[in-house]
Design an enzyme around this catalytic site. Structure first.
Site, short mmCIF file in Angstrom:
data_model
loop_
_atom_site.label_atom_id
_atom_site.label_comp_id
_atom_site.label_asym_id
_atom_site.label_seq_id
_atom_site.Cartn_x
_atom_site.Cartn_y
_atom_site.Cartn_z
NE ARG A 367 19.75 -22.50 24.81
CZ ARG A 367 20.78 -23.25 24.45
NH1 ARG A 367 20.56 -24.41 23.81
NH2 ARG A 367 22.03 -22.87 24.68
CD GLU A 458 19.21 -29.72 24.07
OE1 GLU A 458 20.28 -29.31 23.58
OE2 GLU A 458 18.54 -29.05 24.88
CG ASP A 486 22.98 -30.93 25.95
OD1 ASP A 486 23.27 -31.46 27.04
OD2 ASP A 486 22.89 -29.70 25.81
CG ASP A 657 27.59 -25.14 25.63
OD1 ASP A 657 27.93 -26.35 25.63
OD2 ASP A 657 26.72 -24.69 24.86
#
Length: 751
Positions: A367, A458, A486, A657
């Protein structure tokens, strides 16, 4: 300032330059100087587009903000709102039906449904741990978690995944060693018996015998080309489905491993009568091992704190080690020291007498960071360039080690490099990513569409335009994945000016969420993703609550998703059971004809028309947000840890996160903006929870307390910035504040 090297119009930090030239490029056939000149041309061609698209984000948000100020409150006219979004180009028309054409995709993505891990690639042990989670011990996963209740006198066996503040997939696992629970001090035979019974029931459900049960087995052996199972009453039974038997290790009359397959996933029965578990088992079964994490996203983004060239090179160096197969990590566990490396492939004899090799590792994707991230490791005219450009070029260069040279195709048998692209807003940004990948392919001499793209669904502008986003990537796309966390942060920020949002627990009940999750599947099926790409679901964020996960997460394959994120290798093993319970291919065929979820439902923001929370409710919510923010930020700022297991206000450990930080910070910013709480109340909550977070970390000798001198504590000030300046952050993202404050903290400590 670090020394730099000038290439065309670029200034490249010497550390990055040397890494590419001396470590990444050798063995790929790529001339480093040609690479850098090609990259300079790429930046010159695409950087203006990236800047313009970021400006477009800000323009659209300003026009949405202005509309909400003109029509304030939660009870605005949805038809008028939708028309406004269309008029400003936020909501685009669909051009018509089509199907994706992605080719050269590995079976783990195109055809087989199973769990997916996400791991910070900057930590070698964690990255290896996740990559090796392709196979996991069901015995260990059951013994060490709460899936089997710890009652009736059974002692808690203790999870091998427990106790790490770094949370989730970051934690250590030896699942591939098999039956490891029995080697620990204090092994509880009563609990072990429950584990064995649970595993035998799993075998009966999916690999049932023509007669009797695996619980009654006393011997497994090959008879001709069939697996025969001897039972305690003398019966000898084949499998109900003989084709489920795919291979074995050891002699046919006394195999050491029996390989079975169901829904494309493999299961091993380990037989070892000398093993502590096997010698107590009538059939000598020492473990049942499941093919678990089919794919792993090695993450350079949300779970990583990389703020300078040293951090970035460390990220790239581990990705290089994974692609060359040379990454290693020294591990100390249970008094034993050993070196962890990537697992070898698994080899078997087939019933027909041939050879069978199966992947020993997850198929790895990488990613990259989002379009909004800017790095000073490479500058153009004194200004940083888009970090995602550097990521695309360098991670793809590194990925070439899997395509050429000795040991090639260790990762992708199909010859592709898989790149996950986060936080894109709409089809124009997807088109930029596609063009970026094409430019990188030209630099590296790769065939067009070698670089595949995973689209994180997202951000709301991607959700409502998902079909057009997929259209732009129709030759490269290998997944679409919903990310509730998100998406929730983006929901709050997009409608910041409208009204207060609900309490965090109630956000999960909002009307838009169900429509969003369904819409992702509906559009993926309409675009023909099955056979080419994954339709994915998001993370289970409570890594210690595995019993709850096993009950709840079966909903993901039942919804037509052929992958979903899990927080640890153990969770991957447990979640793999769901893909035996549910044939995702059958579900997708059944869902293909249903009506699509309505965009109108997705466009209903989670707002409260007349908030009536008591002062106690508000204080509790602020405490919860403040604890989550501080518990995560202190690790990010002081230690450079990008993903942490943080207890919430109710003492439930959550995997945090930057996505969860985005929710918490935007949530408080929204309440502040609409007068639900005051700045003084927020600051009181932050100071109150600082003391709580300090107590939670009291056992760490390197921890720097937040509450002692918060006005001078960089981590505490970062938390304040995220909240009190949250409304002004583009799209509510946290990276700019975190990066600046982390650099400040590193400067205090001398690097």
């Amino acid at each position: 300032m670090s020394p730099t090297v000038k290439i065309d119009q670029l200034e490249i930090d010497r550390k990055l330059y040397d890494f590419v030239n001396e470590e990444a490029a050798p063995g790929t056939g790529i001339d480093p100087i040609e690479f850098w000149y090609g990259f300079a041309r790429l930046v010159g061609a695409l950087a203006p587009r990236n800047a313009a698209l970021l400006g477009r984000r800000d323009e659209l948000q300003s026009r949405i903000d202005a509309w909400h100020r003109e029509f304030p409150g939660a009870d605005f006219d949805p038809a008028r709102y939708k028309a406004h979004l269309a008029a400003i180009g936020y909501l685009l028309p669909e051009k018509g039906p089509f199907e994706v054409e992605t080719a050269n995709v590995d079976a783990e993505i195109a055809h087989v449904a199973g769990p997916q891990l996400v791991v910070p690639v900057n930590n070698a042990r964690y990255a290896l741990n996740a990559a090796n989670a392709r196979w996991g011990s069901l015995y260990d996963a059951l013994y060490g978690t709460d899936v089997i209740p710890r009652d009736g006198g059974s002692r808690d066996g203790g999870s091998r995944d427990g106790g790490s503040r770094d949370g989730g997939v970051l934690r250590d696992s030896n699942a591939t060693r098999g039956g490891d629970a029995a080697h620990r001090d204090g092994y509880d035979p009563a609990r072990g018996a429950k584990v064995i019974a649970y595993a035998r029931d799993f075998l009966d459900r999916h690999f049932g015998l023509a007669e009797g049960s695996h619980r009654q087995a006393v011997r497994y052996h090959l008879a001709g080309r069939a697996l025969h199972v001897h039972l305690e009453d003398g019966t000898v039974s084949p499998l109900k489905d003989p084709a489920a038997f795919r291979g074995y290790q050891g002699p046919g009359d006394a195999p050491t491993r029996v390989l079975l397959a169901h829904h494309g996933l493999h299961v091993e029965i380990h037989i070892d009568r000398a093993h502590p578990i096997g010698r107590t088992d009538a059939a000598g079964v020492s473990d049942v091992v499941l093919e678990a994490a089919l794919t792993t996203i090695e993450d350079c983004e949300d779970s990583v704190a990389a703020v300078d060239v040293d951090d970035k090179v460390a990220v790239y160096r581990n990705w290089l080690g994974l692609m060359t197969g040379r990454l290693a990590a020294e591990v100390s566990k249970d008094g034993e020291r050993f070196t962890r490396r990537l697992n070898d492939d698994r080899r078997y004899r087939t019933p027909q007498g041939g050879e069978l090799a199966l992947h020993g590792r997850s198929l790895m994707l990488v990613r990259n960071v989002g379009h909004h991230m800017i790095t000073d490791a490479v500058t153009q005219d004194g200004k940083g360039v888009p970090e995602t450009f550097v990521d695309a070029a360098v991670t793809s260069l590194i990925g070439m080690h899997d395509l050429v040279g000795p040991g090639a195709r260790r990762n992708s048998r199909a010859g592709s490099i898989y790149i996950v692209k986060p936080k894109m807003h709409g089809p124009d940004e997807v088109k930029l990513a596609v063009d970026l990948f094409h430019e990188v392919e030209q630099i590296l001499g790769l065939n067009r569409n070698t670089l595949k793209i995973g689209i994180m669904d997202e951000e709301r502008r991607t959700t409502v335009n998902l079909m057009e986003c997929i259209r732009e990537a129709r030759h490269r796309i290998v997944f679409i994945n919903t990310g509730f966390l998100d998406r929730t942060g983006d929901e709050i920020h997009t409608s910041m000016e409208a009204a207060p949002v609900p309490r965090k627990a109630d956000l999960k009940k909002a009307r838009w969420l169900e429509a969003y999750e369904r819409h992702n599947v509906d559009v993926g099926l309409a675009c023909g993703l099955p056979g080419h790409a994954q339709i994915g679901k998001g993370m289970w964020a409570m890594p210690d609550l595995m019993a709850d996960m096993v009950k709840a997460k079966i909903a993901h394959p039942q919804a037509g998703a052929n992958t979903a994120w899990v927080p640890s290798p153990t969770a991957a093993t447990l979640h793999a059971m769901h893909y035996h319970e549910v044939s995702v291919a059958d579900v997708q065929r059944a869902l293909a004809s249903r009506a699509r979820a309505l965009i109108d439902d997705i466009l209903v923001p989670p707002l409260v028309a007349n908030p009536a929370w008591s002062p106690a409710d508000i204080a509790e919510e602020l405490n919860n947000d403040a604890q989550s923010i501080l518990g995560y930020v202190v690790r990010w700022i002081d230690s450079g840890v990008g993903c942490s297991k943080v207890p919430d206000y109710f003492d439930t450990a959550l995997m945090e996160d930057r996505a969860t930080l985005r929710i918490s910070s935007q949530h408080v910013a929204n309440w502040l903006h609409h007068g639900v709480c005051s700045s003084e109340e927020v600051m009181q909550a932050l100071r109150r929870m600082a003391a709580v977070v300090d107590r939670q970390n009291a056992g760490d000798p390197g921890y720097r307390p937040l509450a002692t001198d918060p006005d001078r504590n960089v981590a505490f000030q970062a938390a304040c910035d995220l909240v009190f300046n949250g409304r002004e952050q583009p799209n509510g993202y946290t990276e700019a504040i975190l990066t600046a404050r982390r650099k400040e903290r590193k400067a205090q400590r001398g690097g």
